[in-house]
Design a protein around this motif. Structure first.
Motif, PDB file in Angstrom:
ATOM      1  N   MET A 307       0.845  -1.188   0.000  1.00 36.93           N
ATOM      2  CA  MET A 307       0.000   0.000   0.000  1.00 36.93           C
ATOM      3  C   MET A 307       0.885   1.245   0.000  1.00 36.93           C
ATOM      4  O   MET A 307       1.804   1.354   0.820  1.00 36.93           O
ATOM      5  CB  MET A 307      -0.905   0.022   1.229  1.00 36.93           C
ATOM      6  N   ILE A 308       0.595   2.143  -0.919  1.00 32.66           N
ATOM      7  CA  ILE A 308       1.320   3.411  -0.993  1.00 32.66           C
ATOM      8  C   ILE A 308       0.295   4.535  -1.029  1.00 32.66           C
ATOM      9  O   ILE A 308      -0.534   4.597  -1.949  1.00 32.66           O
ATOM     10  CB  ILE A 308       2.225   3.474  -2.237  1.00 32.66           C
ATOM     11  N   ALA A 309       0.316   5.350   0.005  1.00 35.15           N
ATOM     12  CA  ALA A 309      -0.600   6.496   0.091  1.00 35.15           C
ATOM     13  C   ALA A 309      -2.055   6.057  -0.118  1.00 35.15           C
ATOM     14  O   ALA A 309      -2.828   6.742  -0.784  1.00 35.15           O
ATOM     15  CB  ALA A 309      -0.213   7.570  -0.921  1.00 35.15           C
ATOM     16  N   GLY A 310      -2.401   4.896   0.440  1.00 34.73           N
ATOM     17  CA  GLY A 310      -3.770   4.401   0.362  1.00 34.73           C
ATOM     18  C   GLY A 310      -4.119   3.683  -0.919  1.00 34.73           C
ATOM     19  O   GLY A 310      -5.282   3.306  -1.119  1.00 34.73           O
ATOM     20  N   HIS A 311      -3.155   3.438  -1.790  1.00 31.43           N
ATOM     21  CA  HIS A 311      -3.397   2.785  -3.075  1.00 31.43           C
ATOM     22  C   HIS A 311      -2.646   1.453  -3.133  1.00 31.43           C
ATOM     23  O   HIS A 311      -1.488   1.362  -2.717  1.00 31.43           O
ATOM     24  CB  HIS A 311      -2.960   3.681  -4.236  1.00 31.43           C
ATOM     25  N   LYS A 312      -3.308   0.433  -3.673  1.00 30.71           N
ATOM     26  CA  LYS A 312      -2.672  -0.862  -3.821  1.00 30.71           C
ATOM     27  C   LYS A 312      -1.682  -0.850  -4.978  1.00 30.71           C
ATOM     28  O   LYS A 312      -1.967  -0.298  -6.051  1.00 30.71           O
ATOM     29  CB  LYS A 312      -3.717  -1.953  -4.076  1.00 30.71           C
ATOM     30  N   ALA A 313      -0.550  -1.501  -4.751  1.00 30.47           N
ATOM     31  CA  ALA A 313       0.462  -1.650  -5.797  1.00 30.47           C
ATOM     32  C   ALA A 313       0.896  -3.115  -5.803  1.00 30.47           C
ATOM     33  O   ALA A 313       1.517  -3.581  -4.840  1.00 30.47           O
ATOM     34  CB  ALA A 313       1.662  -0.743  -5.529  1.00 30.47           C
ATOM     35  N   ALA A 326       7.359  -3.393  -7.093  1.00 30.52           N
ATOM     36  CA  ALA A 326       5.906  -3.272  -7.142  1.00 30.52           C
ATOM     37  C   ALA A 326       5.512  -2.422  -8.351  1.00 30.52           C
ATOM     38  O   ALA A 326       6.222  -1.481  -8.726  1.00 30.52           O
ATOM     39  CB  ALA A 326       5.378  -2.631  -5.863  1.00 30.52           C
ATOM     40  N   ASP A 327       4.376  -2.770  -8.946  1.00 30.50           N
ATOM     41  CA  ASP A 327       3.827  -1.981 -10.048  1.00 30.50           C
ATOM     42  C   ASP A 327       2.993  -0.862  -9.441  1.00 30.50           C
ATOM     43  O   ASP A 327       1.928  -1.106  -8.858  1.00 30.50           O
ATOM     44  CB  ASP A 327       2.977  -2.875 -10.950  1.00 30.50           C
ATOM     45  N   VAL A 328       3.483   0.354  -9.548  1.00 32.14           N
ATOM     46  CA  VAL A 328       2.828   1.489  -8.914  1.00 32.14           C
ATOM     47  C   VAL A 328       2.109   2.361  -9.945  1.00 32.14           C
ATOM     48  O   VAL A 328       1.836   3.535  -9.696  1.00 32.14           O
ATOM     49  CB  VAL A 328       3.861   2.331  -8.118  1.00 32.14           C
ATOM     50  N   SER A 329       1.751   1.778 -11.058  1.00 34.26           N
ATOM     51  CA  SER A 329       1.105   2.541 -12.132  1.00 34.26           C
ATOM     52  C   SER A 329      -0.192   3.179 -11.665  1.00 34.26           C
ATOM     53  O   SER A 329      -0.579   4.259 -12.169  1.00 34.26           O
ATOM     54  CB  SER A 329       0.840   1.627 -13.326  1.00 34.26           C
ATOM     55  N   ALA A 330      -0.897   2.532 -10.724  1.00 36.30           N
ATOM     56  CA  ALA A 330      -2.189   3.052 -10.274  1.00 36.30           C
ATOM     57  C   ALA A 330      -2.065   4.064  -9.143  1.00 36.30           C
ATOM     58  O   ALA A 330      -3.074   4.622  -8.698  1.00 36.30           O
ATOM     59  CB  ALA A 330      -3.082   1.890  -9.829  1.00 36.30           C
ATOM     60  N   VAL A 331      -0.854   4.308  -8.666  1.00 39.17           N
ATOM     61  CA  VAL A 331      -0.664   5.287  -7.590  1.00 39.17           C
ATOM     62  C   VAL A 331      -0.531   6.671  -8.226  1.00 39.17           C
ATOM     63  O   VAL A 331       0.309   6.876  -9.110  1.00 39.17           O
ATOM     64  CB  VAL A 331       0.590   4.968  -6.767  1.00 39.17           C
ATOM     65  N   PRO A 332      -1.355   7.637  -7.827  1.00 39.61           N
ATOM     66  CA  PRO A 332      -1.228   8.975  -8.412  1.00 39.61           C
ATOM     67  C   PRO A 332       0.200   9.500  -8.286  1.00 39.61           C
ATOM     68  O   PRO A 332       0.838   9.378  -7.243  1.00 39.61           O
ATOM     69  CB  PRO A 332      -2.216   9.812  -7.585  1.00 39.61           C
ATOM     70  N   GLU A 333       0.683  10.083  -9.344  1.00 35.03           N
ATOM     71  CA  GLU A 333       2.077  10.511  -9.386  1.00 35.03           C
ATOM     72  C   GLU A 333       2.401  11.489  -8.264  1.00 35.03           C
ATOM     73  O   GLU A 333       3.506  11.463  -7.700  1.00 35.03           O
ATOM     74  CB  GLU A 333       2.376  11.152 -10.743  1.00 35.03           C
ATOM     75  N   ALA A 334       1.434  12.333  -7.908  1.00 37.81           N
ATOM     76  CA  ALA A 334       1.688  13.314  -6.846  1.00 37.81           C
ATOM     77  C   ALA A 334       1.894  12.660  -5.487  1.00 37.81           C
ATOM     78  O   ALA A 334       2.470  13.274  -4.575  1.00 37.81           O
ATOM     79  CB  ALA A 334       0.515  14.298  -6.771  1.00 37.81           C
ATOM     80  N   LEU A 335       1.442  11.409  -5.330  1.00 36.22           N
ATOM     81  CA  LEU A 335       1.571  10.713  -4.054  1.00 36.22           C
ATOM     82  C   LEU A 335       2.730   9.736  -4.035  1.00 36.22           C
ATOM     83  O   LEU A 335       2.944   9.041  -3.034  1.00 36.22           O
ATOM     84  CB  LEU A 335       0.269   9.953  -3.745  1.00 36.22           C
ATOM     85  N   LEU A 336       3.475   9.680  -5.124  1.00 41.49           N
ATOM     86  CA  LEU A 336       4.525   8.680  -5.268  1.00 41.49           C
ATOM     87  C   LEU A 336       5.883   9.382  -5.219  1.00 41.49           C
ATOM     88  O   LEU A 336       6.313  10.006  -6.192  1.00 41.49           O
ATOM     89  CB  LEU A 336       4.338   7.947  -6.598  1.00 41.49           C
ATOM     90  N   ARG A 337       6.550   9.283  -4.081  1.00 42.29           N
ATOM     91  CA  ARG A 337       7.798  10.021  -3.900  1.00 42.29           C
ATOM     92  C   ARG A 337       8.891   9.097  -3.403  1.00 42.29           C
ATOM     93  O   ARG A 337       8.680   8.315  -2.469  1.00 42.29           O
ATOM     94  CB  ARG A 337       7.586  11.161  -2.898  1.00 42.29           C
TER      95      ARG A 337
END
Length: 381
Positions: A307-313, A326-337
């Motif tokens: 889980m990254i910023a409330g999103h599954k990866a 992890a595939d973080v394609s579904a994590v909004p870019e603004a929340l992925l740091r």
């Protein structure tokens, strides 16, 4: 020293956390709540705590200290070394050594006020002799095997013990008879009831003393299994001790992996060792700072999620020694740091789920948690 939960964000920004790729957060309040729940279930029986394997990977000293402050008085460890370390932290606790009294260790056991679980007649004889040398009976539990065929007195030893019980117990301050359930986490298995029957039969043929049979799962089979002392282990730490029920325990750990790098990759490229994962479309991939050297299971490759910023990866590709991808394609870019934390084990994916995905058990996941993690022990106030 445990830190209050409100300080967790600051603890994740500490210099110690900055030096590692992953952090293990241990909620001592949840652990204490689990012990108190079981203590209420089994009262008036005593609820001990099994803290072997370094407190199931979470730190025997901080775990046992929190439980001691909550009212636990008896602690089970596997071997003398663990008992000595715990004695230094808890000078007044009853510390019971499951591996018994290996030849030549009797004096140290007595000096450290450790209580061995005597598994053979030979151990009993050597413990008696040590008591005679010291001029007073020494405390011990005696383990009678009722079907596990692992540790404990077998049928031949028990027959001799029964025949000569007064003389064989002379010089031993008997603290209890104990046995161990083999199949308690499978309620449909008749062996659990058979072991209860055997244990009761054995107790009826021996001098009266406190009795102990139940592990974590045994507690949930009801009062017939509680006797005078129960020995919960895995249940303290959050995994479900009674798989036939919704998990009655509070989760105790969160495992956080640092996002080390994020990269965009095109379709039809491979990720990780052995090129086992191939992208079906353009994707964004994150590398997290933990791996099988930290106890994350190699068999968990391509299974589950973080889980990254409330999103599954979804976890993809092989588990490396030091990295998980992890595939973080579904994590909004603004929340992925880069530098932020991904939750690898936590509310959305607990220890039991990780274990099932890897084809193992929660015990193994917990006890393999590596020493490289920065550990944060949380407690109120």
């Amino acid at each position: 020293m445990p830190i209050p939960p409100s300080s967790l964000p600051a603890a994740l920004e500490s210099p110690a956390a900055a030096r590692v790729g992953a952090v293990l957060v241990i909620d001592l309040d949840a652990l204490v709540a689990n012990w108190r729940d079981m203590a209420r279930r089994v009262a008036p029986a005593e609820c001990a705590a099994v803290v072997k394997a370094d407190g199931y990977g979470l730190g025997a000293v901080p775990v046992a200290t929190a439980l001691w402050q909550a009212g636990a008085r008896s602690f089970f460890v596997a071997d003398i070394e663990a008992g000595v370390q715990l004695r230094a932290a808890l000078p007044d606790a009853r510390i019971i050594v499951l591996h018994g009294a290996p030849t030549g260790t009797e004096a140290e056991l007595a000096r450290e006020r450790l209580v061995p679980v005597l598994n053979t007649l030979g151990e009993m004889e050597r413990w008696q002799a040590e008591g005679r040398r010291q001029g007073n009976p020494l405390p011990a539990f005696i383990h009678i095997d009722t079907g596990m065929n692992r540790l404990g007195m077998d049928a031949a030893d028990f027959t001799r013990l029964e025949q000569d019980a007064p003389s064989r117990l002379d010089g031993i301050a008997l603290q209890g008879w104990m046995s161990h359930l083999a199949c308690a986490d499978h309620p449909e298995n008749p062996m659990t009831a058979e072991q209860l029957f055997r244990f009761r039969n054995i107790l009826g043929r021996l001098p009266r003393a406190p009795a102990s049979l139940s592990n974590s799962a045994g507690i949930f089979h009801g009062t017939d299994y509680h006797f005078d002392l129960v020995r919960p282990g895995i249940a303290l730490y959050g995994p479900n001790p009674a798989p036939w029920l919704p998990n009655p325990m509070r989760p105790v750990i969160r495992l956080l992996g640092r996002i080390l790098q994020v990269r965009d990759v095109p379709a039809n490229v491979t990720v990780g060792y052995d090129a086992t994962h191939r992208t079906q479309a353009p994707a964004r991939i994150a590398a997290l700072g933990l791996g099988y050297a930290d106890g994350y299971p190699w068999a968990g490759a391509g299974k589950g999620h973080v889980m990254i910023a409330g999103h599954k990866a979804p976890i993809i590709a092989r588990i490396s020694m030091d990295l998980v991808t992890a595939d973080v394609s579904a994590v909004p870019e603004a929340l992925l740091r880069v530098g932020d934390w991904a939750e690898v084990i936590g509310p959305s994916r607990d220890v039991d789920q990780v274990a099932a995905e890897a084809g193992t058990i929660g015990y193994e996941i917990l006890t393999r948690l590596g020493r490289r993690y920065h550990r944060i022990h949380l407690a109120q106030g």
